[in-house]
Enzyme design. Sequence first.
Site, short mmCIF file in Angstrom:
data_model
loop_
_atom_site.label_atom_id
_atom_site.label_comp_id
_atom_site.label_asym_id
_atom_site.label_seq_id
_atom_site.Cartn_x
_atom_site.Cartn_y
_atom_site.Cartn_z
N GLU A 1 0.76 -1.05 -0.08
CA GLU A 1 -0.05 0.08 0.04
C GLU A 1 1.06 1.20 0.05
O GLU A 1 1.97 1.18 0.70
CB GLU A 1 -0.90 -0.09 1.31
N ASP A 2 0.35 2.26 -0.58
CA ASP A 2 0.97 3.54 -0.55
C ASP A 2 0.93 4.50 1.07
O ASP A 2 1.95 4.50 1.48
CB ASP A 2 0.61 4.56 -1.50
N ASP B 1 -4.24 5.29 6.28
CA ASP B 1 -4.81 6.64 6.82
C ASP B 1 -5.79 6.07 8.07
O ASP B 1 -5.41 5.60 9.13
CB ASP B 1 -5.52 7.45 5.93
N ARG C 1 2.74 12.35 -8.60
CA ARG C 1 3.22 10.82 -8.26
C ARG C 1 4.59 10.47 -8.77
O ARG C 1 5.39 9.67 -8.07
CB ARG C 1 2.45 9.83 -9.10
N PHE D 1 -1.66 16.13 4.66
CA PHE D 1 -2.14 15.48 3.50
C PHE D 1 -0.85 15.60 2.66
O PHE D 1 -0.39 16.51 2.18
CB PHE D 1 -3.41 16.08 2.62
P1 5GP Z 1 -7.80 4.90 4.32
O1 5GP Z 1 -8.73 4.23 3.85
O2 5GP Z 1 -6.80 4.38 5.17
O3 5GP Z 1 -8.22 6.01 5.15
O4 5GP Z 1 -6.97 5.76 3.14
C1 5GP Z 1 -6.37 5.23 2.36
C2 5GP Z 1 -5.96 5.95 1.06
O5 5GP Z 1 -6.55 7.16 1.10
C3 5GP Z 1 -4.62 5.69 0.32
O6 5GP Z 1 -4.50 4.62 -0.27
C4 5GP Z 1 -4.76 7.01 -0.40
O7 5GP Z 1 -5.08 6.89 -1.64
C5 5GP Z 1 -5.50 8.11 0.41
N1 5GP Z 1 -4.72 8.96 1.29
C6 5GP Z 1 -4.81 9.07 2.51
N2 5GP Z 1 -4.05 9.86 3.13
C7 5GP Z 1 -3.47 10.24 2.00
C8 5GP Z 1 -2.54 11.34 2.02
O8 5GP Z 1 -2.01 12.11 2.75
N3 5GP Z 1 -2.23 11.59 0.77
C9 5GP Z 1 -2.44 11.17 -0.40
N4 5GP Z 1 -2.15 11.53 -1.46
N5 5GP Z 1 -3.46 10.14 -0.43
C10 5GP Z 1 -4.04 9.91 0.90
#
Ligand code: 5GP
Length: 181
Positions: free
Chosen positions: A100-101, A104, A166, A153
Site C-alpha cells: 500500500e502507499d 490513513d 506521483r 495530506f
Molecule cells: P484509508 O482508507 O486508510 O483512510 O485511506 C487510504 C487511501 O487514502 C490511500 O490509499 C490514499 O489513496 C488515500 N490517502 C490517505 N491519506 C493520504 C495522503 O496524505 N495523501 C494522499 N495523496 N492520499 C492519501
Amino acid sequence: MLKNNEISEILITEEEIKNKITELGKKISKDYKGKNLILVGILRGAVIFMADLARTISIPMVFDFIAISSYGAETKSSGVVRILKDLDVNIKGKDVLIVEDIVDTGLTLDYLLRMLKSRKPASIKVCTFLTKTARRKVNVKVDYSGFDIPNKFVVGYGLDYAGKYRNVPYVFTLNSKFIQE
Ligand code: 5GP
C-alpha cells in the site's frame, strides 16, 4: 519539475526512502524465505513503492496488482471500496503481502483484507510505505511500514493530488494555494 512555491514542506527525502526500503526488503526476504511470496500492489499509489521494494527482495517472488476506488470525497476515505481491476493470479495457498502507499483511517485496507482473506491465501500481511497511526478508525494490523507521518495530506513518491505529483521522488506537503477545497 515543480514550481518553486508548490512545496510547503519536504517530509521524507529520496535518501531516507532508499535506506528504508533497503531495510524493508531485507526483512521481507528473511521472513518469507521458502514461502510462496506474492506482492499485491494497490493501484495506482503503490506502484512506485512496489517497483523499488520488489528490487530489494532477494528471494523468488511474483507480483500482481489490484485497482480499487473508494467512493466519497477526494481526500477522505469512506471505507466503501469498489474493485476496478481484480487480481489476475489465484492467491489460494499463497503468501500474500499487500503493498500500500499509505494507511490513513485503515478503512480501505480493512475492506481489502476481508475480501482477499475469503480467497484462502496461506497467509496475508501488509506492507505500507506510509502510515498515519493517529488517524486510525479501525484496528488493522500493519506488518511492515516505512514511515509513520503526522496528520497531513502528503504527495509524491506515488501519492497524488488530483492525479499529479506521483512522479516526484520524495514526500512533501503542498502549499495550500494549490489545494482546492
Ligand atoms: P484509508 O482508507 O486508510 O483512510 O485511506 C487510504 C487511501 O487514502 C490511500 O490509499 C490514499 O489513496 C488515500 N490517502 C490517505 N491519506 C493520504 C495522503 O496524505 N495523501 C494522499 N495523496 N492520499 C492519501
